[in-house]
Scaffold this motif. Structure first.
Motif, PDB file in Angstrom:
ATOM      1  N   ALA A 147      30.386  81.535 -60.680  1.00  0.00           N
ATOM      2  CA  ALA A 147      30.347  82.996 -60.846  1.00  0.00           C
ATOM      3  C   ALA A 147      30.662  83.393 -62.285  1.00  0.00           C
ATOM      4  O   ALA A 147      31.567  84.175 -62.557  1.00  0.00           O
ATOM      5  CB  ALA A 147      31.289  83.679 -59.869  1.00  0.00           C
ATOM      6  N   ARG A 148      29.879  82.830 -63.232  1.00  0.00           N
ATOM      7  CA  ARG A 148      30.055  83.120 -64.650  1.00  0.00           C
ATOM      8  C   ARG A 148      28.880  83.935 -65.171  1.00  0.00           C
ATOM      9  O   ARG A 148      27.718  83.573 -64.960  1.00  0.00           O
ATOM     10  CB  ARG A 148      30.144  81.822 -65.454  1.00  0.00           C
ATOM     11  CG  ARG A 148      31.251  80.888 -65.007  1.00  0.00           C
ATOM     12  CD  ARG A 148      32.598  81.405 -65.408  1.00  0.00           C
ATOM     13  NE  ARG A 148      33.659  80.435 -65.124  1.00  0.00           N
ATOM     14  CZ  ARG A 148      34.934  80.642 -65.350  1.00  0.00           C
ATOM     15  NH1 ARG A 148      35.322  81.794 -65.881  1.00  0.00           N
ATOM     16  NH2 ARG A 148      35.835  79.722 -65.065  1.00  0.00           N
ATOM     17  N   GLN A 149      29.158  85.035 -65.845  1.00  0.00           N
ATOM     18  CA  GLN A 149      28.098  85.801 -66.505  1.00  0.00           C
ATOM     19  C   GLN A 149      27.548  84.973 -67.666  1.00  0.00           C
ATOM     20  O   GLN A 149      28.289  84.261 -68.350  1.00  0.00           O
ATOM     21  CB  GLN A 149      28.659  87.113 -67.034  1.00  0.00           C
ATOM     22  CG  GLN A 149      27.608  88.057 -67.621  1.00  0.00           C
ATOM     23  CD  GLN A 149      28.253  89.248 -68.312  1.00  0.00           C
ATOM     24  OE1 GLN A 149      28.940  89.086 -69.310  1.00  0.00           O
ATOM     25  NE2 GLN A 149      28.040  90.440 -67.754  1.00  0.00           N
ATOM     26  N   HIS A 167      23.951  88.382 -64.468  1.00  0.00           N
ATOM     27  CA  HIS A 167      24.904  87.916 -63.472  1.00  0.00           C
ATOM     28  C   HIS A 167      24.142  86.949 -62.552  1.00  0.00           C
ATOM     29  O   HIS A 167      23.424  87.389 -61.646  1.00  0.00           O
ATOM     30  CB  HIS A 167      25.463  89.084 -62.658  1.00  0.00           C
ATOM     31  CG  HIS A 167      26.218  90.076 -63.479  1.00  0.00           C
ATOM     32  ND1 HIS A 167      27.560  89.956 -63.754  1.00  0.00           N
ATOM     33  CD2 HIS A 167      25.807  91.213 -64.111  1.00  0.00           C
ATOM     34  CE1 HIS A 167      27.964  90.964 -64.498  1.00  0.00           C
ATOM     35  NE2 HIS A 167      26.919  91.745 -64.732  1.00  0.00           N
ATOM     36  N   ALA A 182      18.996  86.819 -60.469  1.00  0.00           N
ATOM     37  CA  ALA A 182      20.146  87.367 -61.188  1.00  0.00           C
ATOM     38  C   ALA A 182      20.162  88.880 -61.093  1.00  0.00           C
ATOM     39  O   ALA A 182      19.120  89.522 -60.912  1.00  0.00           O
ATOM     40  CB  ALA A 182      20.100  86.946 -62.659  1.00  0.00           C
ATOM     41  N   ASP A 183      21.361  89.436 -61.218  1.00  0.00           N
ATOM     42  CA  ASP A 183      21.510  90.887 -61.287  1.00  0.00           C
ATOM     43  C   ASP A 183      21.509  91.295 -62.754  1.00  0.00           C
ATOM     44  O   ASP A 183      22.134  90.647 -63.594  1.00  0.00           O
ATOM     45  CB  ASP A 183      22.812  91.309 -60.617  1.00  0.00           C
ATOM     46  CG  ASP A 183      22.781  92.764 -60.159  1.00  0.00           C
ATOM     47  OD1 ASP A 183      21.692  93.373 -60.194  1.00  0.00           O
ATOM     48  OD2 ASP A 183      23.840  93.286 -59.773  1.00  0.00           O
ATOM     49  N   ALA A 206      30.796  86.760 -63.277  1.00  0.00           N
ATOM     50  CA  ALA A 206      29.579  87.358 -62.719  1.00  0.00           C
ATOM     51  C   ALA A 206      29.971  88.242 -61.547  1.00  0.00           C
ATOM     52  O   ALA A 206      30.851  87.905 -60.763  1.00  0.00           O
ATOM     53  CB  ALA A 206      28.612  86.274 -62.257  1.00  0.00           C
ATOM     54  N   VAL A 207      29.317  89.373 -61.436  1.00  0.00           N
ATOM     55  CA  VAL A 207      29.580  90.317 -60.351  1.00  0.00           C
ATOM     56  C   VAL A 207      28.513  90.115 -59.277  1.00  0.00           C
ATOM     57  O   VAL A 207      27.318  90.234 -59.546  1.00  0.00           O
ATOM     58  CB  VAL A 207      29.571  91.766 -60.854  1.00  0.00           C
ATOM     59  CG1 VAL A 207      29.796  92.730 -59.689  1.00  0.00           C
ATOM     60  CG2 VAL A 207      30.640  91.962 -61.930  1.00  0.00           C
ATOM     61  N   ARG A 208      28.948  89.804 -58.076  1.00  0.00           N
ATOM     62  CA  ARG A 208      28.033  89.581 -56.959  1.00  0.00           C
ATOM     63  C   ARG A 208      27.935  90.861 -56.148  1.00  0.00           C
ATOM     64  O   ARG A 208      28.952  91.382 -55.672  1.00  0.00           O
ATOM     65  CB  ARG A 208      28.563  88.442 -56.084  1.00  0.00           C
ATOM     66  CG  ARG A 208      27.585  87.911 -55.049  1.00  0.00           C
ATOM     67  CD  ARG A 208      28.241  86.762 -54.287  1.00  0.00           C
ATOM     68  NE  ARG A 208      27.312  86.132 -53.370  1.00  0.00           N
ATOM     69  CZ  ARG A 208      26.512  85.120 -53.677  1.00  0.00           C
ATOM     70  NH1 ARG A 208      26.536  84.644 -54.909  1.00  0.00           N
ATOM     71  NH2 ARG A 208      25.697  84.596 -52.794  1.00  0.00           N
TER      72      ARG A 208
END
Length: 316
Positions: A147-149, A167, A182-183, A206-208
């Motif tokens: 969960a890394r941007q 993300h 990806a977002d 990263a934002v899920r």
């Protein structure tokens, strides 16, 4: 498939104090040489498997026969699950085994394994793709699992690389081509992994999106891409013996009519635009004649003029 065998080999090792390559070969119905290579592959991937030479020797899993895989570290567990996550040939039996394996893991390792299992999805429907080389697949997979941007360089065909901050949410595999889901500031997007030129972690998490499910999101994104791929239909005819080449170029986006007495067949072909379809068919030369729409004929005429200007008349 090899991914299936590696998982099976690891589970077989868990149930035995020590196994030989011959015993594993019999269990997996492969040659002894293949079994030895699979064991070496597990060891080289960081799985705590070691060999002991001599009489009574063989291969063992660190920690003994009843470890419930507690000898594995978190990175090793993630690597194992990523090994099968985006393999389009991974069998349902292997996926069932992975789910059982998750339940057998110690609680501290379970979250990482589940994240790795969710990191990929395989789509077996045909887009007439080809297998690609993905130099940046590993860093992208790690960014998904951890969960890394990331900031990536991304180059579309014929264009210069441009940087995008994303993300990363998952990797999808379709027809031999992998896509990063990806977002972005514009919402969920897909990026072909073979067009990624660089990957750099930003240091931010990263934002899920709440309730995000990779298979569901991929189906929606794939449907959107398919709509763009079949936005236009061209009609024409092709010479005898051209069907195999056409199917290689267009896959399921081509349809045939009944063959005429002279051997030519009417066709309809779908694509994102008349110009794109014309460019795909231009290499067939006089073996294909596009009849409509006019934009497709104009595009072929323009391509022919450009080639003649560049190369001159044949034999000149």
């Amino acid at each position: 498939m090899r991914a299936d065998r590696l998982v099976a080999a690891l589970l077989f090792l868990q149930t035995r104090q020590r196994v030989t390559a011959a015993e594993l070969a019999a269990e997996l119905a492969v040659s002894e040489r293949t079994a030895r290579r699979d064991l070496e592959a597990l060891a080289s991937a960081g799985i705590p498997v070691y060999s002991q030479a001599g009489q009574g020797g063989g291969w063992s899993l660190v920690g003994g026969a009843r470890t419930d895989l507690t000898g594995l570290t978190a990175p090793e567990i993630r690597e194992l699950f990523l090994l099968t996550g985006t393999d389009a040939h991974t069998s349902p039996q292997t996926r069932t085994a992975l789910r059982k394996l998750v339940r057998a893991l110690p609680a501290p390792l379970r979250d990482g394994a589940e994240a790795a299992a969710r990191a990929g999805v395989s789509d077996g429907t045909d887009w007439a793709g080809i297998e690609t080389e993905d130099a940046h697949l590993g860093p992208l997979q790690r960014a998904v699992v951890e969960a890394r941007q990331v900031r990536i360089g991304y180059a579309r065909p014929g264009g210069e690389p441009r940087e995008r901050t994303l993300h990363p949410l998952g990797i999808a595999s379709k027809s031999g081509v992998r896509y990063l889901v990806a977002d972005t500031e514009q919402g969920l997007r897909t990026f072909r992994v073979d067009r990624v030129t660089s990957v750099t972690e930003t240091g931010a998490p990263a934002v899920r999106p709440e309730g995000f499910d990779l298979p569901t999101a991929w189906r929606a994104l794939a449907a959107r891409m398919e709509d763009r791929m079949v936005a236009t239909t061209v009609r024409g005819r092709v010479a005898p013996g051209t069907e195999g080449i056409l199917e290689g170029l267009l896959g399921g986006r081509i349809r045939y009519g009944e063959r005429a007495p002279d051997g030519w067949r009417p066709i309809e072909a779908d694509g994102p635009s008349p110009e794109v379809i014309a460019a795909q068919l231009a290499g067939l030369g006089a073996r294909v004649e596009l009849l409509e729409p006019p934009e497709a004929r104009a595009a072929l005429s323009r391509i022919g003029t450009e080639l003649t200007s560049l190369y001159g008349e044949t034999g000149a």
